[in-house]
Design a protein around this motif. Structure first.
Motif, PDB file in Angstrom:
ATOM      1  N   PRO B 219       0.784  -1.359   0.124  1.00  0.00           N
ATOM      2  CA  PRO B 219      -0.135  -0.384   0.074  1.00  0.00           C
ATOM      3  C   PRO B 219       0.668   1.418   0.028  1.00  0.00           C
ATOM      4  O   PRO B 219       0.284   2.338  -0.578  1.00  0.00           O
ATOM      5  N   TYR B 220       2.026   1.237   0.624  1.00  0.00           N
ATOM      6  CA  TYR B 220       2.658   2.825   0.531  1.00  0.00           C
ATOM      7  C   TYR B 220       3.396   2.585  -0.518  1.00  0.00           C
ATOM      8  O   TYR B 220       3.597   4.032  -0.839  1.00  0.00           O
ATOM      9  N   LEU B 222       1.603   2.813  -3.389  1.00  0.00           N
ATOM     10  CA  LEU B 222       0.051   3.086  -3.784  1.00  0.00           C
ATOM     11  C   LEU B 222       0.573   5.107  -3.234  1.00  0.00           C
ATOM     12  O   LEU B 222       0.130   5.604  -4.211  1.00  0.00           O
ATOM     13  N   THR B 223       0.791   4.773  -1.944  1.00  0.00           N
ATOM     14  CA  THR B 223       0.645   6.119  -1.335  1.00  0.00           C
ATOM     15  C   THR B 223       1.635   7.232  -1.880  1.00  0.00           C
ATOM     16  O   THR B 223       1.775   8.580  -2.317  1.00  0.00           O
ATOM     17  N   ARG B 225       2.879   6.684  -5.175  1.00  0.00           N
ATOM     18  CA  ARG B 225       2.054   7.126  -6.286  1.00  0.00           C
ATOM     19  C   ARG B 225       1.371   8.412  -6.623  1.00  0.00           C
ATOM     20  O   ARG B 225       1.384   9.450  -7.160  1.00  0.00           O
TER      21      ARG B 225
END
Lengths: 573, 323
Positions: B219-220, B222-223, B225
């Motif tokens: 998930p990080y 995605l953060t 990006r």
């Protein structure tokens, strides 16, 4: 500020968003609610253009169509014009960088300030969101969930974007940190535009100006937050509210029947909807404006099943019912509360056509009921106070339950027997052997009332009028019967007019309450409101005298004394 | 940071290494002196010298006293005397050590760095042409032993093309100094270093690529990006930084393999490091040297592991030895 037009997103063959239309004005907070799997997170990510799947449609941010931008320009827009607070703060932060570095990173990388200036700003932001200064050089894993969430919020604010998207901002937190974070967000919302995605309705209630309910990739209801929450008009929104544990509503929790499935022809909710009709399975309802709200429902939202208009009934000079008007929605329980002699039963009997009204009328699904033929009783059934009297003691259980079907002439004898047995199972009675052959006098009070309920339900009516259905039963059996009625409501979408003198009982089963005194409705409203802040003094006195579990010896004690918590806990429950 | 418990673990490992080194010659059949010094040395030995040696190793004393004496000798840097080189073993080994350190150290750094960078690039664009050809190439390379790669390099660049010298670490009797000396050293170093690096690049590469593939889904990322970061920053600062963690842990363990590899590669290139020394000693049955080299290599691996352990919490803040 943000306008989404016909947004469709699919991952491979799976269509996740099926044409979303939304508008968020600057300074506004829109909450998107719905079950997991409704596509809420996909909606968030689409706005940032971070979805893996393919997107069609338009997303206008400050007039710019994001979906048509090249990646490079989109990169510049990300975090400068729109930022995001991700779900699950723990994994959204990079474990190997300090939180300060992560907060200042977007400032530096977007070349908005020098490193030193960025660091100063990041420290200020972290302080603003309430992270103590000595924690700023910590690594994410050294912080609590609440602190991590604060860091994410500070990070979202770093480049001071106009729009902030929050994906389940508090769902991983305990109640205390949740309240703190919501308060913080509320403060930030004053000068930012928010899109909050959450399944936590209380967060939505506290933050949102508008609420959009999402189901299976579509917006099904959109309107001002307070109105949507207090009077949901889409069946799905109401079901969500009924399933949500909170301190405001007083009715027991109810689930939503079935589960979300995709793809579904027609309205995606129709397999779970209790008021679905033919067209619901064929065509997808568009989101249309309807009385200050947007609704996607072929039936215009929750329908009014039964309307009573200015109904009066006198016996000689005694006016038993005086110009009563009431509405009962599909799938709703309306409790009619009042002391004996207030005209409740007369009203019920008039609705059923057992008494002729002097004035006014009854409307079923919008049509005035003039004569009560078989098809009226197929839709409206009644359960009486005393099953011992209302059940013919000359008929066996099976015959009793089958009788309405015989009268209506439905199906063959074989089918009628089967249906009667199924209904008996539904009310949790044995549907075999000896029990079917037994006669009412051989049954207990609870069993008799269940047989009476089965008899009423065997025709699959839309409305059940229950006149003191449990007053002859002891509390243990009463609780079971009430649970049964609520379950039937959840499964079948049964509407109920629940007539009782017992306010404490009414609040557990009803969505709305109408209080009757001397033939008049003196107060009506959502049950929680009526119970917690009654307007009419008579209602107040009913609340005062309703059963509660304060014992005499404790009644005069101060709150500090032991047992106080337990006591208050019991009165709430 | 680094707990006492870890230090104790290292101390125990060190003691075991020493004990093993002590016991090995003494467990051999026959005269321990012969085991320690070799047959030829014993033949040339005068009775006085023999008595002197017995006393020095406390061979007439019980085992634990022998160990004490051995330990004391070690402490004084006494690894015994090499009759082949006619010098104390310690001095011989010390003279060769820098060359091995240079070779092993550089190749370890190079192979790890290159492996990480290639792994990051490859894992970032998983499934692409670049990724697949890199993966196939390095897997193939991984199949060859280091000395074989060394021989191929020697044949191609040394013998056929004549670009690099064939053997040694310096041009003998050249009297070079300053920049010219450095260039000479590098020229001699190039082929063995390349052989060793190429042979060990795949390990770091595969591990980094594997981790990278899972990290890019975190998930990080995605953060990162969503924050509008550039490719380079996402790839290296966010994904790469997390992907190199397991590689660093493994580097300590790999060191053993690289050192062993160096022993063979040194033989191929007649590179005057510990490996070549051990080879010479083996041919000459110069036991003190062999045992000394063994000890040094073992210590080497131990120290490298220790350093990797020390650096790990700096790279991954989640690892804490605080307890």
């Amino acid at each position: 500020m943000l306008r989404i037009k016909d947004l469709r997103v699919s991952y491979g063959r799976e269509q996740v968003l099926n044409g979303i239309d939304l508008e968020v004005k600057a300074g506004e907070c829109l909450a998107v609610i719905g079950e997991s799997g409704a596509g809420k997170t996909t909606l968030c990510l689409s706005i940032m253009r971070l979805v893996e799947g393919t997107s069609h449609g338009h997303i206008f941010l400050n007039g710019l169509d994001l979906l048509s931008l090249p990646e490079q320009s989109m990169r510049e827009i990300r975090w400068r014009q729109v930022s995001m607070v991700f779900q699950n703060a723990n994994s959204a932060l990079n474990p190997v960088h300090t939180v300060l570095d992560q907060v200042m990173e977007p400032i530096v990388e977007h070349r908005l300030a020098s490193r030193a200036e960025a660091q100063r700003r990041a420290l200020q932001l972290l302080a603003n969101v309430g992270l103590s200064p000595d924690r700023s050089s910590a690594y994410p894993h050294q912080l609590s969930g609440g602190e991590q969430q604060r860091v994410l919020i500070a990070m979202a604010l770093a480049n001071n974007p106009g729009l902030i998207i929050l994906d389940e901002p508090v769902s991983s937190l305990d109640a205390a940190s949740r309240a703190e974070i919501v308060a913080l967000l509320k403060q930030i919302a004053r000068d930012h535009t928010f899109v909050v995605v959450t399944h936590d309705l209380s967060t939505a209630a506290r933050l949102a100006d508008n609420i959009a309910t999402m189901y299976a990739g579509r917006i099904v209801e959109l309107g001002p937050a307070a109105e949507v929450l207090s009077r949901p008009r889409h069946p799905y929104t109401r079901a969500l509210l009924r399933a949500y544990p909170n301190m405001t509503t007083v009715k027991d929790l109810q689930g939503i029947k079935g589960k979300m499935s995709r793809p579904v022809a027609g309205c995606a909710f129709h397999p779970r909807c209790t008021q679905a009709i033919g067209v619901c399975a064929e065509k997808t309802p568009p989101l249309v404006s309807s009385q200050g709200r947007y609704l996607a429902c072929h039936r215009g939202g929750i329908i009014t099943l039964l309307a009573i208009r200015n109904l009066s009934k006198s016996f000689g000079s005694f006016k038993a019912v005086r110009s009563v008007s009431l509405d009962i929605d599909a799938g709703e329980t309306l409790a009619l509360v009042g002391q004996s002699g207030s005209g409740k039963t007369t009203l019920a009997k008039t609705i059923m056509g057992l008494l002729q009204p002097d004035e006014g009328g009854v409307y079923l699904e919008g049509k005035r009921v003039t004569s009560r033929a078989k098809d009226f009783y197929r839709k409206v059934q009644m359960v009486f106070q005393n099953p011992g009297e209302s059940l013919s003691h000359r008929l066996s259980v099976l015959e009793l339950v089958r009788e309405p079907l015989d009268v209506q002439g439905i199906g063959t004898r074989e089918e009628r027997d089967q249906r009667a047995k199924r209904t008996l199972e539904e009310v949790e009675l044995p549907a075999s052997g000896g029990f079917l052959e037994s006669y009412p006098h051989q049954l207990s009070g609870g069993e008799m009332q269940r047989v009476a309920i089965a008899r009423a339900l065997v025709l699959n009516p839309s409305l059940l009028i229950a006149d003191e259905p449990t007053s002859f039963l002891d509390p243990g059996v009463q609780a079971k019967i009430l649970k049964l009625l609520l379950n039937l409501q959840e499964r079948r979408g049964l509407s109920m007019l629940f007539i009782t003198h017992d306010l404490s009982l009414a609040r557990k089963v009803s969505d709305r309450m109408a209080v009757m005194l001397s033939g008049e409705i003196i107060e009506q409203g959502p049950s929680n409101r009526v119970v917690s802040s009654p307007v009419h003094p008579y209602t107040g006195s009913l609340v005062q005298t309703a059963s509660a579990l304060h014992s005499e010896s404790e009644a005069g004690e101060t709150v500090d004394q032991p047992g106080a918590e337990a006591r208050s806990g019991m009165t709430i429950g | 940071m680094f707990s006492r418990r870890n230090l104790v673990t290292y101390a125990i490992a060190l003691l075991l290494v020493l004990a093993f080194n002590f016991l090995l010659p003494r467990m051999m059949p026959g005269d321990p002196l012969m085991a320690i010094y070799g047959e030829e040395a014993l033949v040339q030995m005068t009775p006085e010298l023999k008595a002197n040696l017995v006393e020095r190793f406390a061979l007439d004393q019980p085992m634990w006293q022998q160990f004490g004496a051995y330990f004391g000798a070690l402490f004084r840097g006494d690894l015994g005397y090499s009759y082949y080189y006619n010098a104390p073993a310690f001095e011989v080994i010390l003279g060769r050590l820098p060359w091995t350190l240079l070779l092993v150290g550089l190749s370890l750094v190079l192979s790890t760095l290159l492996g990480i960078v290639l792994g990051i690039e490859s894992g970032w664009r998983r499934g692409s042409k670049t990724d697949r050809s890199m993966l196939a190439g390095l897997m193939a390379l991984n199949g060859f032993p280091d000395f074989f790669i060394g021989m191929v390099l020697l044949l191609v660049f040394g013998v056929t093309l004549g670009i690099f010298p064939l053997a040694g670490a310096l041009t003998p009797y050249s009297g070079l100094s300053g920049g010219a000396l450095l260039l000479d050293v590098l020229k001699h170093l190039a082929l063995p270093l390349a052989a060793l690096t190429l042979a060990h690049i795949a390990g770091a590469y595969l591990l980094t690529r594997n981790t990278m593939i899972t990290v890019v889904k975190e998930p990080y990322m995605l953060t990162a990006r969503a924050k509008g970061l550039s490719q380079r920053v996402m790839k290296y600062r966010h994904a790469g930084r997390n992907s190199m963690l397991p590689v660093i842990t493994r580097t300590g363990l790999w060191l053993g393999r690289v050192v062993t590899g160096a022993l063979f590669v040194e033989i191929v290139f007649s590179y005057p490091g510990l490996g070549y020394l051990a080879y010479e000693a083996l041919l000459a049955r110069d036991y003190p040297i062999i045992e000394g080299v063994l000890l040094v290599v073992a210590l080497f691996v131990l120290v490298a592991n220790f350093l990797a352990d020390l650096s790990y919490p700096k790279l991954d803040p989640r690892v804490s030895y605080a307890r």
